[in-house]
Design a protein around this motif. Structure first.
Motif, PDB file in Angstrom:
ATOM      1  N   THR A   1       1.079  -1.374   0.278  1.00  0.00           N
ATOM      2  CA  THR A   1      -0.047  -0.131  -0.040  1.00  0.00           C
ATOM      3  C   THR A   1       0.907   0.989  -0.343  1.00  0.00           C
ATOM      4  O   THR A   1       0.567   2.437  -0.532  1.00  0.00           O
ATOM      5  N   TRP A   2       1.662   0.925   0.636  1.00  0.00           N
ATOM      6  CA  TRP A   2       2.592   2.718   1.114  1.00  0.00           C
ATOM      7  C   TRP A   2       3.364   1.878  -0.906  1.00  0.00           C
ATOM      8  O   TRP A   2       3.609   3.730  -0.739  1.00  0.00           O
TER       9      TRP A   2
ATOM     10  N   VAL B   1      16.130   6.330   4.529  1.00  0.00           N
ATOM     11  CA  VAL B   1      16.376   5.177   5.951  1.00  0.00           C
ATOM     12  C   VAL B   1      14.712   4.390   5.802  1.00  0.00           C
ATOM     13  O   VAL B   1      14.143   3.503   5.793  1.00  0.00           O
ATOM     14  N   LEU B   2      14.440   5.849   6.661  1.00  0.00           N
ATOM     15  CA  LEU B   2      12.358   5.690   6.567  1.00  0.00           C
ATOM     16  C   LEU B   2      12.610   4.450   5.431  1.00  0.00           C
ATOM     17  O   LEU B   2      10.884   3.875   5.646  1.00  0.00           O
TER      18      LEU B   2
ATOM     19  N   ARG C   1       9.523  -0.132   2.930  1.00  0.00           N
ATOM     20  CA  ARG C   1       8.786  -0.987   2.352  1.00  0.00           C
ATOM     21  C   ARG C   1       9.078  -2.493   1.762  1.00  0.00           C
ATOM     22  O   ARG C   1       9.073  -3.030   1.232  1.00  0.00           O
ATOM     23  N   ARG C   2       9.457  -2.663   3.394  1.00  0.00           N
ATOM     24  CA  ARG C   2       9.972  -3.505   4.419  1.00  0.00           C
ATOM     25  C   ARG C   2       8.368  -4.422   4.883  1.00  0.00           C
ATOM     26  O   ARG C   2       8.180  -5.738   5.302  1.00  0.00           O
ATOM     27  N   ILE C   3       8.063  -3.580   5.501  1.00  0.00           N
ATOM     28  CA  ILE C   3       7.127  -3.896   6.900  1.00  0.00           C
ATOM     29  C   ILE C   3       5.653  -3.980   6.360  1.00  0.00           C
ATOM     30  O   ILE C   3       5.274  -3.564   5.710  1.00  0.00           O
ATOM     31  N   TRP C   4       5.182  -5.784   6.184  1.00  0.00           N
ATOM     32  CA  TRP C   4       3.966  -5.968   5.927  1.00  0.00           C
ATOM     33  C   TRP C   4       3.130  -5.900   7.309  1.00  0.00           C
ATOM     34  O   TRP C   4       1.861  -5.484   6.403  1.00  0.00           O
ATOM     35  N   SER C   5       3.290  -5.492   8.469  1.00  0.00           N
ATOM     36  CA  SER C   5       1.762  -5.261   9.422  1.00  0.00           C
ATOM     37  C   SER C   5       1.850  -3.802   9.509  1.00  0.00           C
ATOM     38  O   SER C   5       2.250  -2.935  10.222  1.00  0.00           O
ATOM     39  N   TRP C   6       0.434  -3.714   9.687  1.00  0.00           N
ATOM     40  CA  TRP C   6       0.544  -1.644   9.997  1.00  0.00           C
ATOM     41  C   TRP C   6       0.353  -1.750  10.956  1.00  0.00           C
ATOM     42  O   TRP C   6       1.084  -0.490  11.276  1.00  0.00           O
ATOM     43  N   SER C   7      -0.173  -2.249  12.201  1.00  0.00           N
ATOM     44  CA  SER C   7      -0.072  -1.074  13.360  1.00  0.00           C
ATOM     45  C   SER C   7       1.507  -1.236  13.024  1.00  0.00           C
ATOM     46  O   SER C   7       1.901  -0.223  13.948  1.00  0.00           O
TER      47      SER C   7
ATOM     48  N   GLN D   1       3.437   2.263  13.780  1.00  0.00           N
ATOM     49  CA  GLN D   1       4.456   2.594  15.174  1.00  0.00           C
ATOM     50  C   GLN D   1       6.005   3.086  14.795  1.00  0.00           C
ATOM     51  O   GLN D   1       6.866   3.918  15.451  1.00  0.00           O
ATOM     52  N   TYR D   2       6.173   2.380  13.533  1.00  0.00           N
ATOM     53  CA  TYR D   2       8.034   3.068  13.603  1.00  0.00           C
ATOM     54  C   TYR D   2       7.929   4.052  12.515  1.00  0.00           C
ATOM     55  O   TYR D   2       8.599   4.519  13.672  1.00  0.00           O
TER      56      TYR D   2
END
Length: 259
Positions: free
Chosen positions: A213-214, A232-233, A238-244, A248-249
């Protein structure tokens, strides 16, 4: 006894605004209690209620895999969140005590105005210390709860999940219940209408789809051309799949690395 608590003595579960119930539905996790053994009231108000329209289950699917959960971090067995930045527990007894947590719980759970509660959850640092599942300690109870509320508000308005968007709004622009992240540089909301702002569809069904989605946003709020910290952010989002976990990241990164 507070005025809100006193009023709740005359309030049944059926009388509670569904949006208020959404913000209270996981109160047991703030006390480290399993749902089946948790009390159904806190400070005189109903908590740990079922959220209508399947919003809780859909929000869970955005951040956690389906099926029987398994512990993913052998040395971590509690509801204090692990930071994706440091790998350490977000709970620091020198930063806030159990008394501070109790005070935050009262602010987050005993208010009866749903828009006030939404603001309190958005702005709370203490609730960021908790995960939404002991099995997935990098997830965020704060952002799970905000996602539940955003989905519920959209469903109550007649919007189906397949029509929902992740929308990037200007800083300070808060849409009641639908804003799920509020930072100094931009805010993020779940809605069926982008109102001219950058957007991306969530997809046909709820699943761990944050990264895709991002990537599909029509415009990005980060300066990835010249700002190394933003690069970096963005790369990690683009590697994180969990929404929460992802929401939070962003909050952690913006607060600690790029304040």
């Amino acid at each position: 006894m507070t005025e809100n608590a006193a009023l709740s003595e005359f309030q049944s579960d059926d009388d509670v605004d569904p949006m208020v119930a959404a913000y209270r539905h996981d109160a047991h996790k703030l006390n480290g209690e399993p749902h089946e053994y948790a009390p159904d009231t806190f400070a005189g108000v109903p908590v740990n209620q079922t959220v209508p329209h399947g919003a809780d289950g859909d929000a869970s699917a955005l951040s956690r895999p389906t099926g029987q959960p398994e512990q993913t971090v052998d040395t971590h067995e509690n509801h204090y969140r692990l930071s994706l930045l440091s790998g350490k527990s977000r709970y620091d007894p020198e930063e806030f005590t159990r008394a501070d947590i109790e005070s935050a719980m009262r602010q987050l759970l005993t208010e009866n105005d749903p828009e006030t509660i939404h603001r309190a959850w958005l702005e709370s640092d203490i609730v960021s210390a908790f995960n939404e599942s002991v099995y997935y300690p990098y997830t965020s109870l704060k952002d799970h709860t905000l996602l539940v509320a955003a989905l519920l508000d959209n469903y109550r308005a007649g919007h189906e999940f397949a029509n929902l968007l992740l929308v990037v709004d200007r800083p300070g622009e808060i849409v009641p219940h639908r804003t799920v992240y509020a930072g100094d540089r931009f805010t993020l909301r779940i809605d069926a209408n982008a109102n001219g702002q950058p957007w991306a569809r969530l997809g046909s069904r709820p699943w761990r789809s944050w990264a895709s989605t991002w990537k599909r946003l029509t415009a990005h709020p980060l300066d990835v051309d010249s700002d190394k910290e933003d690069m970096v952010l963005d790369a990690n989002l683009r590697r994180i799949w969990s929404w929460s976990t992802a929401l939070q990241y962003i909050e952690d990164y913006e607060g600690e690395v790029n304040p």
